[in-house]
Write a protein that holds these residues in place. Structure first.
Motif, short mmCIF file in Angstrom:
data_model
loop_
_atom_site.label_atom_id
_atom_site.label_comp_id
_atom_site.label_asym_id
_atom_site.label_seq_id
_atom_site.Cartn_x
_atom_site.Cartn_y
_atom_site.Cartn_z
N GLU A 148 0.68 -1.20 -0.40
CA GLU A 148 0.25 0.07 0.15
C GLU A 148 1.27 1.02 0.37
OE1 GLU A 148 -0.56 -2.81 2.12
OE2 GLU A 148 -2.51 -3.41 0.73
N ALA A 149 1.98 0.81 1.06
CA ALA A 149 2.28 2.27 0.98
C ALA A 149 3.46 3.02 -0.54
CB ALA A 149 3.95 2.57 1.94
N SER A 150 4.50 2.01 -1.33
CA SER A 150 4.01 1.29 -2.50
C SER A 150 3.57 1.93 -3.47
CB SER A 150 4.95 0.36 -2.63
OG SER A 150 5.80 -0.49 -2.36
N LEU A 151 2.32 1.23 -3.57
CA LEU A 151 1.34 2.23 -4.13
C LEU A 151 1.08 3.26 -4.49
CD1 LEU A 151 0.20 1.74 -6.97
CD2 LEU A 151 -1.96 0.31 -4.83
N SER A 152 0.84 3.85 -2.57
CA SER A 152 0.75 5.21 -2.82
C SER A 152 1.42 6.48 -3.10
CB SER A 152 0.51 5.83 -1.49
OG SER A 152 -0.81 5.15 -0.71
N LEU A 211 4.49 10.21 -6.99
CA LEU A 211 4.94 9.92 -7.96
C LEU A 211 4.77 10.25 -9.43
CD1 LEU A 211 8.25 7.84 -7.37
CD2 LEU A 211 8.06 10.43 -7.27
N PHE A 212 3.81 10.23 -9.90
CA PHE A 212 2.88 10.85 -11.07
C PHE A 212 1.96 11.07 -11.19
CE2 PHE A 212 4.03 5.58 -12.35
CZ PHE A 212 4.95 6.25 -13.80
N GLY A 213 2.35 12.14 -10.48
CA GLY A 213 0.92 13.38 -9.29
C GLY A 213 0.14 13.28 -9.53
N LEU A 214 -0.44 12.65 -8.62
CA LEU A 214 -1.63 12.70 -7.62
C LEU A 214 -1.49 13.03 -6.60
CD1 LEU A 214 -4.57 11.73 -8.56
CD2 LEU A 214 -3.97 9.80 -6.73
N PRO A 215 -2.21 14.18 -6.33
CA PRO A 215 -2.04 14.74 -4.70
C PRO A 215 -2.20 13.11 -3.43
CG PRO A 215 -3.50 16.18 -5.83
CD PRO A 215 -3.15 14.87 -6.86
N SER A 216 -1.78 13.45 -2.26
CA SER A 216 -1.39 11.89 -1.80
C SER A 216 -2.43 12.11 -0.86
CB SER A 216 -0.34 12.69 -0.95
OG SER A 216 -0.66 13.63 0.82
N GLY A 217 -3.40 13.12 -0.66
CA GLY A 217 -4.83 12.75 -0.52
C GLY A 217 -5.59 11.39 -0.89
N PRO A 218 -5.68 11.78 -1.88
CA PRO A 218 -6.85 10.77 -3.08
C PRO A 218 -5.96 9.29 -3.59
CG PRO A 218 -6.59 12.79 -4.33
CD PRO A 218 -5.91 13.31 -3.21
N ILE A 259 -3.29 8.11 -1.54
CA ILE A 259 -4.14 7.01 -0.49
C ILE A 259 -5.37 6.64 -0.56
CG2 ILE A 259 -4.39 6.67 2.31
CD1 ILE A 259 -1.78 9.27 3.29
N GLY A 260 -6.87 7.34 -0.14
CA GLY A 260 -7.81 7.08 -0.84
C GLY A 260 -7.83 5.89 -2.20
N ALA A 261 -7.51 5.98 -3.32
CA ALA A 261 -7.04 5.04 -4.06
C ALA A 261 -6.56 3.47 -3.93
CB ALA A 261 -6.42 5.56 -5.43
N THR A 262 -5.37 3.61 -2.74
CA THR A 262 -4.90 2.46 -2.73
C THR A 262 -5.31 1.83 -2.17
OG1 THR A 262 -2.55 3.63 -2.94
CG2 THR A 262 -3.33 2.02 -1.59
N LEU A 263 -6.40 2.58 -0.56
CA LEU A 263 -7.50 1.54 0.40
C LEU A 263 -8.25 1.43 -0.47
CD1 LEU A 263 -7.01 4.09 3.53
CD2 LEU A 263 -6.14 1.83 2.57
N LEU A 264 -9.28 2.30 -1.72
CA LEU A 264 -10.10 0.76 -2.42
C LEU A 264 -9.80 0.72 -3.23
CD1 LEU A 264 -13.40 1.53 -3.50
CD2 LEU A 264 -12.03 2.42 -5.14
N TYR A 265 -8.26 0.28 -3.73
CA TYR A 265 -8.38 -1.12 -4.40
C TYR A 265 -7.86 -1.81 -3.37
CZ TYR A 265 -4.58 -4.47 -5.88
OH TYR A 265 -3.13 -5.25 -6.00
N ARG A 266 -7.70 -1.94 -2.18
CA ARG A 266 -6.96 -3.36 -1.43
C ARG A 266 -8.67 -3.30 -1.01
NH1 ARG A 266 -4.15 -6.66 -0.39
NH2 ARG A 266 -2.07 -5.23 -0.56
#
Length: 64
Positions: free
Chosen positions: A3-7, A12-19, A21-28
């Protein structure tokens, strides 16, 4: 750790940190927790399966 690596990769690809983390948790949630009912249903199907056929109907297993 994944999850940390994906976030971090999403940030790094330009997504703000809040979204990110949210996208990573949704993926999980989707990749793991959404499949749990399917796994439990399969386990119940295997655990409580009873073979109704007579054993004499089947040939003996082949031996090498």
């Amino acid at each position: 750790m994944i999850e940390a690596s994906l976030s971090a990769l999403l940030v790094l690809f330009g997504l703000p940190s809040g979204p990110a983390i949210g996208a990573t948790l949704l993926y999980r949630a989707i990749s793991y927790w959404a499949l749990q009912p399917i796994g439990w249903a399969c386990w119940i199907g295997v655990a409580f399966h009873t073979d109704q056929s007579d054993a004499s109907d089947h040939p003996p297993p082949p031996y090498a």
